[in-house]
Every structure is written in structure tokens, then in C-alpha cells.
Design a protein around this motif. Structure first.
Motif, PDB file in Angstrom:
ATOM      1  N   VAL A 410      28.398  51.242  30.344  1.00 28.67           N
ATOM      2  CA  VAL A 410      29.008  52.391  31.016  1.00 28.67           C
ATOM      3  C   VAL A 410      27.924  53.358  31.488  1.00 28.67           C
ATOM      4  CG1 VAL A 410      30.622  54.308  30.773  1.00 28.67           C
ATOM      5  CG2 VAL A 410      31.111  52.136  29.643  1.00 28.67           C
ATOM      6  N   TYR A 411      26.835  53.461  30.727  1.00 30.43           N
ATOM      7  CA  TYR A 411      25.713  54.317  31.118  1.00 30.43           C
ATOM      8  C   TYR A 411      25.095  53.803  32.424  1.00 30.43           C
ATOM      9  CZ  TYR A 411      21.104  56.591  30.813  1.00 30.43           C
ATOM     10  OH  TYR A 411      19.963  57.310  31.059  1.00 30.43           O
ATOM     11  N   ARG A 412      24.914  52.489  32.516  1.00 31.20           N
ATOM     12  CA  ARG A 412      24.373  51.922  33.756  1.00 31.20           C
ATOM     13  C   ARG A 412      25.350  52.162  34.911  1.00 31.20           C
ATOM     14  NH1 ARG A 412      20.427  47.111  35.147  1.00 31.20           N
ATOM     15  NH2 ARG A 412      20.662  47.232  37.400  1.00 31.20           N
ATOM     16  N   MET A 413      26.628  52.027  34.615  1.00 32.56           N
ATOM     17  CA  MET A 413      27.637  52.278  35.647  1.00 32.56           C
ATOM     18  C   MET A 413      27.593  53.747  36.081  1.00 32.56           C
ATOM     19  SD  MET A 413      31.634  51.215  35.368  1.00 32.56           S
ATOM     20  CE  MET A 413      31.190  49.654  34.633  1.00 32.56           C
ATOM     21  N   THR A 414      27.452  54.654  35.094  1.00 31.86           N
ATOM     22  CA  THR A 414      27.327  56.082  35.394  1.00 31.86           C
ATOM     23  C   THR A 414      26.155  56.335  36.330  1.00 31.86           C
ATOM     24  OG1 THR A 414      28.370  56.869  33.351  1.00 31.86           O
ATOM     25  CG2 THR A 414      26.721  58.310  34.346  1.00 31.86           C
ATOM     26  N   ARG A 415      25.004  55.731  36.035  1.00 28.76           N
ATOM     27  CA  ARG A 415      23.806  55.960  36.845  1.00 28.76           C
ATOM     28  C   ARG A 415      23.930  55.363  38.244  1.00 28.76           C
ATOM     29  NH1 ARG A 415      18.411  55.575  35.463  1.00 28.76           N
ATOM     30  NH2 ARG A 415      17.982  57.741  34.926  1.00 28.76           N
ATOM     31  N   SER A 416      24.822  54.375  38.408  1.00 31.84           N
ATOM     32  CA  SER A 416      25.003  53.778  39.731  1.00 31.84           C
ATOM     33  C   SER A 416      25.646  54.763  40.715  1.00 31.84           C
ATOM     34  CB  SER A 416      25.860  52.507  39.633  1.00 31.84           C
ATOM     35  OG  SER A 416      27.225  52.810  39.419  1.00 31.84           O
ATOM     36  N   TYR A 417      26.259  55.829  40.196  1.00 33.01           N
ATOM     37  CA  TYR A 417      26.873  56.841  41.058  1.00 33.01           C
ATOM     38  C   TYR A 417      25.890  57.954  41.432  1.00 33.01           C
ATOM     39  CZ  TYR A 417      31.490  54.845  40.159  1.00 33.01           C
ATOM     40  OH  TYR A 417      32.572  54.001  40.096  1.00 33.01           O
ATOM     41  N   TYR A 418      24.726  57.984  40.793  1.00 36.36           N
ATOM     42  CA  TYR A 418      23.787  59.078  41.024  1.00 36.36           C
ATOM     43  C   TYR A 418      23.316  59.163  42.474  1.00 36.36           C
ATOM     44  CZ  TYR A 418      23.050  59.836  35.946  1.00 36.36           C
ATOM     45  OH  TYR A 418      23.199  60.127  34.624  1.00 36.36           O
ATOM     46  N   ARG A 419      22.904  58.008  43.017  1.00 37.20           N
ATOM     47  CA  ARG A 419      22.254  58.031  44.329  1.00 37.20           C
ATOM     48  C   ARG A 419      23.137  58.654  45.423  1.00 37.20           C
ATOM     49  NH1 ARG A 419      17.772  55.530  46.123  1.00 37.20           N
ATOM     50  NH2 ARG A 419      17.659  54.302  44.209  1.00 37.20           N
ATOM     51  N   PRO A 420      24.381  58.182  45.635  1.00 37.37           N
ATOM     52  CA  PRO A 420      25.191  58.806  46.697  1.00 37.37           C
ATOM     53  C   PRO A 420      25.489  60.279  46.441  1.00 37.37           C
ATOM     54  CG  PRO A 420      26.512  57.270  45.396  1.00 37.37           C
ATOM     55  CD  PRO A 420      25.095  57.050  45.012  1.00 37.37           C
ATOM     56  N   LEU A 421      25.616  60.664  45.172  1.00 39.57           N
ATOM     57  CA  LEU A 421      25.857  62.076  44.872  1.00 39.57           C
ATOM     58  C   LEU A 421      24.622  62.912  45.198  1.00 39.57           C
ATOM     59  CD1 LEU A 421      27.777  61.728  41.481  1.00 39.57           C
ATOM     60  CD2 LEU A 421      28.732  62.561  43.638  1.00 39.57           C
ATOM     61  N   MET A 422      23.456  62.413  44.789  1.00 37.17           N
ATOM     62  CA  MET A 422      22.219  63.152  45.061  1.00 37.17           C
ATOM     63  C   MET A 422      21.923  63.227  46.546  1.00 37.17           C
ATOM     64  SD  MET A 422      20.000  61.688  41.850  1.00 37.17           S
ATOM     65  CE  MET A 422      18.423  62.210  42.528  1.00 37.17           C
ATOM     66  N   GLU A 423      22.211  62.164  47.276  1.00 35.13           N
ATOM     67  CA  GLU A 423      22.008  62.184  48.724  1.00 35.13           C
ATOM     68  C   GLU A 423      22.921  63.208  49.391  1.00 35.13           C
ATOM     69  OE1 GLU A 423      22.580  58.139  49.811  1.00 35.13           O
ATOM     70  OE2 GLU A 423      20.527  57.523  49.297  1.00 35.13           O
ATOM     71  N   GLY A 424      24.046  63.503  48.729  1.00 35.92           N
ATOM     72  CA  GLY A 424      24.967  64.521  49.253  1.00 35.92           C
ATOM     73  C   GLY A 424      24.613  65.929  48.800  1.00 35.92           C
ATOM     74  N   GLY A 425      23.570  66.070  47.966  1.00 35.53           N
ATOM     75  CA  GLY A 425      23.132  67.399  47.550  1.00 35.53           C
ATOM     76  C   GLY A 425      23.518  67.808  46.146  1.00 35.53           C
ATOM     77  N   VAL A 426      24.156  66.920  45.381  1.00 29.90           N
ATOM     78  CA  VAL A 426      24.537  67.225  44.002  1.00 29.90           C
ATOM     79  C   VAL A 426      23.311  67.100  43.098  1.00 29.90           C
ATOM     80  CG1 VAL A 426      26.000  66.549  42.053  1.00 29.90           C
ATOM     81  CG2 VAL A 426      26.890  66.413  44.399  1.00 29.90           C
ATOM     82  N   LYS A 427      23.119  68.079  42.211  1.00 28.82           N
ATOM     83  CA  LYS A 427      22.018  68.025  41.244  1.00 28.82           C
ATOM     84  C   LYS A 427      22.527  67.381  39.955  1.00 28.82           C
ATOM     85  CE  LYS A 427      20.034  72.373  42.982  1.00 28.82           C
ATOM     86  NZ  LYS A 427      21.207  72.877  43.725  1.00 28.82           N
ATOM     87  N   ILE A 428      21.763  66.430  39.413  1.00 30.89           N
ATOM     88  CA  ILE A 428      22.192  65.702  38.223  1.00 30.89           C
ATOM     89  C   ILE A 428      21.148  65.856  37.120  1.00 30.89           C
ATOM     90  CG2 ILE A 428      22.804  63.441  37.267  1.00 30.89           C
ATOM     91  CD1 ILE A 428      23.780  62.661  40.055  1.00 30.89           C
TER      92      ILE A 428
END
Length: 518
Positions: A410-428
């Protein structure tokens, strides 16, 4: 627990797992065997799989959830069709739905006892008031004024206050939890509960059978009865008989005399108060509510209790006249400095993803910032879009997830969402001291939500959840401060942390496809 106590629990889990696996294997072998000798059955399975795909296309579920099932059924008609009928089909929930709906119909007047401050909140802030109105209309829980709120940034911080409040109980104590495990936290709480029950205080306890599968014995209800505590095992796990494994009670709260309540992410197990280390430091959050807003939580408990217990509880026995007068007085207080609270229940039975929609609405209405704590990040395209759109219009959107995971896949799955969110300007940010289990959102110093809702498919679509919306209350700033404090102990994720090989991308894509099943 002692080894002689854990053996029967482990044996029970093994038996349940084996029976479930054997049932699925038997169904597949039976149908496959028949298909080899019967062309007509082959045609029927093909038609059935096509009908299921058409049925899924017509449903109002999450597009990602539907797409995952459609691909599974299309690629593996026999397995996919049988597995959907067994695990994905929500028809087995019909009896559960009817039981709970009956309670809502029967107690409609009782549910409207406390004065609703919705109109007052709308007058103060129409946009925030519209969120409260949505929850009032679809979750059927009112906005209540005049409650005190205390925020706890970790599980261990609640214990002194909680034990003191339990010791002071005079009428009743209601508890509802997903995970309950023997240990120091359990002993502190249940020693008081046993004593209060012996003194004549009404103690009732709902626990989820799956969440406690390896933690509590099969005869736990009977054991509690010996102490005068009435316990209810929610949705017992019965292989072959039960088809509603995914429908779990993930709610967590304690209600004392209908005047004080504790609710949030903390379960009853030692890692939640950090007397046992699991995955580093365990960070969670909880709130203590004192005042009218406890009535919403009392309603939630009574509805589930009455739905699944033969002896129904009379709602009027738990309506406090003093609280009622306090609610009326608060409604007339034009200089309301305590703000408004709206504890609510999110149910998988109504087809309305209330939790997800609230997150989206808070993001859509934000003017300055939105900060989110979540242990898991397995979200729909719609929620992902709401986050990135808010960031793109200049809102400071920040997400915090665990630095040490409890479930690696689930952690790997969680991290798979990081890139599109960060490209949209979300800070993680990842919380480096350990596992972050808190589930909360805070925005613009005017609205916050603390509860049990994870940002994953199970919480958003399959589980019974609860959360408390907090509007214009001084505690909102405290929640924001806790996020900023936790951020100082966290690592900000940058693109260099997300480099993947081709194989890694394929794995992430497959995990995203399987997300609705995890």
C-alpha cells in the motif's frame, strides 16, 4: 497476550482463510470442469460476464473501481465473474441496509432532537455552510453549536483525560472500535469499564470482528457479559455463509453519559499510545467533545446497536434535557465563539461517497491553504483532480503520509500517486519518525475534519466511518499548528525521490489497477 490465548485466535484465522480459499477454488474448478464438457455453459458464462460488465458500466460507483472489475471480468471470465459475485457484488448488503434504514425511519424524530444551527452557519459563511448542508441532507446529521473541543496530537495524550472521564461516568458508556487488543491501553480502559458496570453504569461496546480477528477470542461477547458489559460483534466473519467481508465498522469513539465523547483515529491497542513500538513512532490524532455535538455520536451508536441487537434501546433514555437546553441557548448566542460541530457517519450502504465529497468540497472552497494528514493515499481521479486544481489556482495544498509504512504494498501504491500530484503543485511530506495514522484535513483557519476516514477505496467506499467537521472553532488553529509541527519532522518529497525504472512503472500501473481491491 499469553501464548495459550493467541493459539486459538491464530487457528481461527487460519481456518477462515483456508475455508475462503477452498470455497473460491471449488467454485472455479466446478465451473471450469463443467465448461469443458458443456459448450452451452461456456456460452452462459460468456453472456454472464458481458452482463456484469454492462451492469458495472451502468453503476454509479467510482470509475476506477468499475474499471478494475471490468478488466478482471474481461480477461478472466470465469474467475472474474465468480469473484465479482462473491466479493464485489453489493447485493448481500441488502439485509444490513434494511436493518439500518429501519432504524433511521423509526427514530426520525429522535434524530432531530437537538436544535440545528445550519442556517446560522450559512449566514456566517455561505460557502462553508453549503458543505454542512450537504452533510445534513445526505448523512442526516445536524450542525450543533455550543460544544467544547480539545485536540490531541497523539494517542498517549488522551489517556489521563479519558480515564478521568470514564471514572466520572454516572449513567452510560458507549464504545465502538475497529481494533481492540489486549495490552496496557486495554487494561487501563477496561478495568474502569468493568468497575463502572458493577456499579450500575450501562456499558455497551461494539467491535468489528474482522478488525479484532487475531486480537480477541471467539467468545469475547460472553466474556464481557460476565462483567456486566454488553458487547456486540459487528458483521461476524463466517466463511461460506457470509459474503460481506469488505463491509467493516471502521468507526472509533467513546461516549460518556452523552455529555463527553472521544473520537478520531486511535484504536485500543498499545502502538496507538506508543507503549509498544510498531513502525517507529505512531502518530495519530483524537478530539474530545463536550457538549451538544455528542448527540450525533450517540445516534450513530444507537442506530447500529438497535439494528443488530434483539433488545432495542429507547433513544429518549439517552436524551439529556440539560444538553437540549444548552443547544437552544447556543443557537441564540449571536456572539458564538465556540463555533460549530457536525459529527457524521459515512455509510457504504447509501451509495453516496460523503467522505470523499467533503474532501473535494473543502479543496474547492479553499482560499489560502489545505493541509491533509493521511496514512494511505489510494484515491480516485476526481479527488486527485480536486487537489491539483486547488494547487493550480494558488492554494497551498500539502499532504503528509507515513515515513515508515505498515503495509509495504500500500505504501508503494501511495507513492505512485505522488508524481501527478506534485506536477499539479501539491506539496507532499513523509513523516520520518514513523507511521502516521492520523486522518484529518484543515483549511483557511475556518474548517477542519478529524475522524477515521483514510484516503483509500476501503474507507471511502466500503467501510462504515465517522468524522467530525469543525467550523469556526478555535481548535481549528490547533490542528493547523500540529500539521506544521509534524512537518518539521518530515521529509519533503521531490522529483529526485521518485525515479523509476521501466519495470517499476509497470508495477506501479498494475498496483493502481488493483487499488480498489486492496
Amino acid at each position: 497476550m499469553k501464548s495459550n490465548e493467541t493459539r486459538p485466535l491464530i487457528f481461527r484465522l487460519i481456518v477462515i482463510a483456508l475455508l475462503t480459499i477452498l470455497q473460491v477454488i471449488w467454485m472455479i474448478m466446478l465451473v471450469n470442469g463443467l465448461i469443458r464438457y458443456n459448450m452451452l455453459l461456456n456460452v452462459l458464462i460468456t453472456i454472464l460476464s458481458m452482463l456484469i460488465i454492462l451492469y458495472l458500466l451502468d453503476r454509479n460507483d467510482s470509475p476506477a473501481y468499475r474499471l478494475s472489475w471490468i478488466i478482471l471480468v474481461a480477461l478472466f471470465p470465469v474467475f472474474g465473474t465468480l469473484f465479482y459475485l462473491y466479493a464485489g457484488n453489493k447485493r448481500p448488503l441488502a439485509d444490513m441496509t434494511e436493518r439500518i434504514d429501519r432504524q433511521h425511519r423509526h427514530h426520525k424524530r429522535d434524530l432531530e432532537t437537538m436544535p440545528n444551527a445550519l442556517d446560522q452557519l450559512i449566514q456566517k459563511d455561505q460557502r462553508i455552510g453549503s458543505i454542512a448542508k450537504y452533510v445534513n441532507n445526505y448523512a442526516k446529521f445536524p450542525v450543533l453549536a455550543g460544544s467544547e473541543v480539545k485536540y490531541y496530537p497523539n494517542g498517549e495524550a488522551i489517556m489521563d483525560d479519558l480515564i478521568r472521564d470514564l471514572e466520572a461516568a454516572e449513567s452510560h458508556i458507549f464504545l465502538e472500535f475497529f481494533i481492540v487488543e489486549y495490552g496496557e491501553m486495554y487494561t487501563q480502559i477496561f478495568d474502569v469499564l468493568k468497575r463502572k458496570a458493577s456499579e450500575g453504569v450501562e456499558v455497551r461496546f461494539i467491535y468489528d470482528d474482522f478488525g479484532c480477528l487475531l486480537r480477541l477470542p471467539e467468545n469475547y461477547v460472553e466474556q464481557m457479559a460476565e462483567y456486566g458489559i454488553k458487547a456486540l460483534k459487528f458483521n461476524p466473519v463466517r466463511p461460506i455463509v457470509s459474503l460481506v467481508y469488505n463491509t467493516r465498522d471502521h468507526r472509533k469513539y467513546i461516549i460518556i453519559d452523552g455529555k463527553v465523547a472521544y473520537t478520531g483515529g486511535v484504536n485500543i491497542a498499545d502502538e496507538y499510545i506508543n507503549v509498544k513500538e510498531r513502525f517507529g513512532y505512531w502518530k495519530d490524532s483524537m478530539i474530545r467533545i463536550e457538549g451538544t455535538a455528542t448527540w450525533n455520536l450517540t445516534q450513530m451508536f444507537l442506530i447500529v446497536w438497535n439494528a443488530f441487537e434483539e433488545s432495542e434501546l429507547d433513544f429518549s433514555l439517552f436524551t439529556d434535557e440539560e444538553m437540549l437546553e444548552q443547544g437552544k441557548k447556543a443557537l441564540n448566542d449571536l456572539d458564538n465563539k465556540k463555533g460549530y460541530l457536525q459529527p457524521f457517519n459515512d455509510s457504504p450502504l447509501d451509495g453516496e461517497p460523503i467522505g470523499e465529497n467533503i474532501y473535494r468540497e473543502i479543496l474547492n472552497s479553499a482560499e489560502k491553504y489545505v493541509y491533509i494528514f493521511t496514512p494511505y493515499l489510494v484515491i480516485s481521479y476526481e479527488l486527485q483532480t480536486a487537489m491539483t486544481l486547488a494547487a493550480k489556482r494558488g492554494i497551498d495544498v500539502r499532504l503528509m503520509t507515513p515515513g515508515i509504512p505498515d503495509k509495504k504494498m500500500v505504501y508503494r501504491m501511495t507513492r505512485s500517486y505522488y508524481r501527478p500530484l506534485m506536477e499539479g503543485g501539491v506539496k507532499i511530506y513523509e513523516y520520518t519518525p514513523g507511521f502516521l495514522h492520523a486522518k484529518s484535513i484543515v483549511s483557511d483557519d475556518r474548517i477542519a475534519m478529524v475522524g477515521t476516514i483514510n484516503l483509500d477505496y476501503r474507507s471511502l467506499y466500503l467501510h462504515f466511518e465517522t468524522a467530525t467537521l469543525i467550523y469556526y472553532h478555535p481548535v481549528v488553529k490547533r490542528i493547523q499548528a500540529d500539521f506544521l509541527q509534524a512537518q518539521t519532522k518530515s521529509r519533503m518529497i521531490r522529483h529526485k525521490h521518485l525515479r523509476r525504472t521501466f519495470v517499476g512503472r509497470v508495477i506501479d500501473a498494475l498496483l493502481r489497477l488493483l487499488a480498489p481491491f486492496v
